[in-house]
Design an enzyme around this catalytic site. Structure first.
Site, short mmCIF file in Angstrom:
data_model
loop_
_atom_site.label_atom_id
_atom_site.label_comp_id
_atom_site.label_asym_id
_atom_site.label_seq_id
_atom_site.Cartn_x
_atom_site.Cartn_y
_atom_site.Cartn_z
N SER A 185 0.86 -1.68 -0.26
CA SER A 185 0.01 0.14 0.19
C SER A 185 1.19 1.46 0.05
O SER A 185 -0.18 2.77 -0.62
CB SER A 185 -0.41 0.18 1.50
OG SER A 185 -1.84 -1.08 0.97
N LYS A 236 0.10 3.31 -2.95
CA LYS A 236 -0.74 4.08 -3.08
C LYS A 236 -0.64 5.70 -3.24
O LYS A 236 -1.01 6.52 -4.11
CB LYS A 236 -2.03 4.43 -2.11
CG LYS A 236 -2.60 2.46 -2.04
CD LYS A 236 -3.97 2.56 -1.11
CE LYS A 236 -4.37 1.05 -1.56
NZ LYS A 236 -4.04 -0.05 -0.87
N TYR A 251 -2.46 -2.75 -10.08
CA TYR A 251 -2.92 -2.67 -9.19
C TYR A 251 -1.67 -3.58 -8.13
O TYR A 251 -0.92 -3.16 -7.75
CB TYR A 251 -4.59 -2.35 -8.20
CG TYR A 251 -4.15 -2.56 -6.79
CD1 TYR A 251 -4.08 -1.22 -6.07
CD2 TYR A 251 -4.97 -3.65 -6.47
CE1 TYR A 251 -4.23 -1.69 -4.42
CE2 TYR A 251 -4.63 -3.79 -4.76
CZ TYR A 251 -4.13 -2.95 -4.39
OH TYR A 251 -4.13 -2.32 -3.09
N TYR A 284 -4.34 3.74 7.37
CA TYR A 284 -6.14 2.95 7.61
C TYR A 284 -6.77 3.37 8.62
O TYR A 284 -6.78 4.46 9.18
CB TYR A 284 -5.40 1.51 7.80
CG TYR A 284 -4.48 0.84 6.05
CD1 TYR A 284 -4.37 0.89 5.03
CD2 TYR A 284 -3.35 0.57 7.07
CE1 TYR A 284 -3.58 0.41 4.39
CE2 TYR A 284 -2.39 -0.51 6.63
CZ TYR A 284 -2.46 -0.10 4.90
OH TYR A 284 -1.70 -0.56 3.95
N1 GLN Z 1 -1.66 -5.56 -2.33
C1 GLN Z 1 -2.41 -5.57 -1.05
C2 GLN Z 1 -3.52 -5.89 -1.01
O1 GLN Z 1 -4.27 -5.02 -1.26
C3 GLN Z 1 -2.38 -3.83 -0.60
C4 GLN Z 1 -2.89 -4.10 1.05
C5 GLN Z 1 -1.96 -3.26 1.71
O2 GLN Z 1 -0.40 -3.25 1.66
N2 GLN Z 1 -2.47 -3.03 3.41
O3 GLN Z 1 -4.17 -6.42 -0.10
#
Ligand code: GLN
Length: 304
Positions: free
Chosen positions: A60, A63, A188, A240
């Site tokens: 993530s 992102k 993604y 998050y």
């Molecule tokens: N590739 C992971 C997913 O989509 C990324 C999520 C994360 O790092 N929180 O589940």
């Protein structure tokens, strides 16, 4: 500074035992939870300690880079008409959005749904080209032309990432994406599988802390407005559903990933990259969060 970083690592290292390496993407379960590294980059250069050269996938942490490229390619209005900026307070892969949240486009770009939607805004003839352009921006920000895809993690997530496919179909059902779902999530998955080390993360964060300029080359990679936008979103949602707690205890715009990386952006001052793959229940590195907190307290980095 190196001594301080070493001290912070030794003080927080044991906390890794309270966390678990991510295993829902099978390849991530192979990470060595005994590795921990840290790097800071500021006007004086780079300083690092521990396993700062250990490589892991961005997950993530990519992102904000997806968000930046969507902004650079399509501008603020197009991005804002697809994603919202309000924190969801839900896990990064949550499904339970209300009809209203989806219809009014309140999907945050720091969670999976928002990031998947933003992949569609990246310019490119096809999704391979979109990914190549994203990788290129990550390389420029990290000042590292060697950044590349971790093929094993990518294939592992592609084979098991049905929750993300389901989220993407939900976006399609609500008219938020038009393209072929498999191509969008493929981009993604690849984005999440870009391999970095703590130094790369610190450098990426440093460009954000410098309002979009790579201070080494003097090159402006994106506008000050976009840096402000991304840093603000990192502050409210980068960790998050742990973002509020992190804001109080650490006070640094930051982004975590289930690969165990955290990047911290200290506006006008420094970029921080930390790696320790054992995660808490929310998907944030346990020791990494504590190391970030210790660093923030010692150097008085909280923006609040
Ligand atoms: N590739 C992971 C997913 O989509 C990324 C999520 C994360 O790092 N929180 O589940």
């Amino acid at each position: 500074m190196k001594e301080l970083l070493e001290k912070i690592l030794s003080e927080t290292y044991d906390l890794r035992k309270e966390g678990k390496v991510a295993s829902y993407i099978p390849e991530l379960a192979k990470a060595d939870s005994d590795k921990m590294g840290i790097c800071i980059v500021n006007a004086d250069g780079e300083c690092f300690a521990g396993d700062y050269g250990e490589r892991f996938t961005m997950q993530s942490v990519v992102k904000p880079v997806i968000l930046l490229l969507a902004l650079m390619d399509r501008g603020m209005d197009a991005v804002r008409s697809l994603v919202g900026v309000e924190a969801t307070g839900k896990p990064f892969d949550a499904f339970n959005y209300s009809d209203q949240a989806l219809k009014e486009d309140h999907i945050n770009p720091m969670i999976n749904t928002g990031a998947i939607a933003l992949c569609t805004l990246i310019e490119g003839e096809n999704y391979n080209e979109k990914f190549d352009r994203l990788l290129n921006l990550a390389r420029k920000m990290a000042d590292n032309p060697e950044l590349s895809l971790d093929e094993n993690v990518y294939l592992s997530e592609k084979a098991t990432g049905n929750k993300n496919r389901a989220l993407a179909y939900m976006l399609k059902a609500y008219g938020m994406i038009e393209d072929d779902v498999e191509s969008v999530v493929d981009c993604y998955f690849k984005a999440c599988s870009i391999k970095v080390d703590s130094v790369d993360l610190a450098k990426i964060a440093y460009v954000l802390s410098n309002k979009g300029v790579n201070t080494k080359t003097g090159e402006r990679l994106f506008s000050e407005d976009y840096a402000r936008f991304v840093n603000a979103v990192l502050t409210t949602s980068g960790m998050y559903d742990g973002s509020g707690e992190f804001a109080i205890n650490v006070g640094i715009p930051a982004k975590s990933g289930v690969g165990g990386g955290i990047m911290g952006v200290v506006p006008g001052k420094m970029g921080i990259g930390i790696y320790s793959p054992a995660l808490d229940k929310k998907g944030n590195s346990v020791a990494g969060v504590k190391a970030m907190e210790a660093l923030s307290r010692k150097l008085d980095l909280s923006i609040f």
